[in-house]
Structure formats: C-alpha cells, structure tokens
Design an enzyme around this catalytic site. Structure first.
Site: not given
Ligand code: UDP
Ligand code: MG
Length: 134
Positions: A9, A49, A112, A115, A126
C-alpha cells in the site's frame, strides 16, 4: 498450485518496504510471477473495497489507497492465499503478531502496509482487476 494477489500500500511504498515484503514472500518459498508499480483509480479502489462500503471509514480507505503509488504482485505456490495471509498477519496492527509484516511494521488502522487476497476466488478476481486478463 494456487495464486494470490499482493499489494504494498502507499505508506509501505513510501517507507521503502517493497523489498522487505517481497523478500519475506520469496523467503517463504513462494514465487512472484508478476510485478508492477501503479496508482489505483478511485473507482477501482471503491470496487476493491466494496465489501466495506457501508463502513464509516470507507471514504478514508479509498483516499488512503489512492494517495500514492502501490506495488502489486501475483504470488504462486501451494496454498499461496493462506501462506501470504499468515505472513502479513491480522488486519489490525494491534492484533498482528510480531514476526508478521503488519506486526513488525504497522501501528494503526487503516495503515497496515500490505493487502493480500482472502480466498483463491477473490485472488482471481483481484488479479484480473489489477493486472487485466492474461
Ligand atoms: N480497515 C480499516 N478499519 C477496519 C477494517 C479495515 O481501516 O476496521 C482497512 C485496513 O486498511 C484493511 C482494509 O480496510 O486492510 C480492508 O479490510 P479487510 O477487512 O478486507 O482486511 P484485510 O483483508 O486487509 O486484512
Ligand atoms: Mg480483505
């Protein structure tokens, strides 16, 4: 053999962590088969997203992921999806174990670093979204 999609990211790219992320993937024994730098268009980010579109942070999330260049990769190997999810750690850096990418390099959502696809089906969608048809 399985494929997954990985993206470093914007803050990961800015912090110079592309090599670190790819190194951990290669060190694990997975193969990087495609690699590209790019910038995500807001419409593509919203689609990527879409599962979070009703969350209060959705707008900020789209802004964040479109804020700068990203590095994208296709990663292949046995159970590649689950292996890469193990390498990156829990979504929330507060819950990501030390030793994982998020556990070692991130402190606070949404930042974080990386992805990775959450299932083989999502991975194929994707890969098509970000790399186009083969
Ligand atoms: N995210 C956030 N707050 C939350 C959950 C997710 O800011 O409570 C952001 C975070 O950057 C995350 C992305 O949204 O990586 C996508 O969320 P997902 O639940 O798909 O998590 P991932 O698959 O990235 O672990
Ligand atoms: Mg995810």
């Amino acid at each position: 053999m399985e494929r997954t999609f990985v993206m470093v990211k914007p803050e990961g790219v800015q912090r110079g962590l592309i090599g670190e992320v790819l190194r951990r993937i290669e060190q694990k024994g997975l193969r990087i088969t495609r690699l590209a730098m790019g910038r995500i268009e807001p419409a593509v980010a919203a689609e990527h997203y879409a599962h979070l579109k009703d969350k209060p942070f959705f707008g900020e999330l789209v802004e964040y992921i479109t804020s700068g260049p990203v590095a994208m990769a296709v990663v292949e190997g046995p159970n590649a999806v689950r292996h890469v999810r193990n390498l990156i750690g829990a979504t929330n850096p507060l819950e990501a174990a030390p030793g994982t990418i998020r556990g070692d390099f991130a402190v606070e959502l949404p930042y974080n670093i990386v992805h990775a696809s959450d299932s083989p089906e999502t991975a194929e969608i994707e890969i098509k979204r970000f790399f186009g048809a083969e």
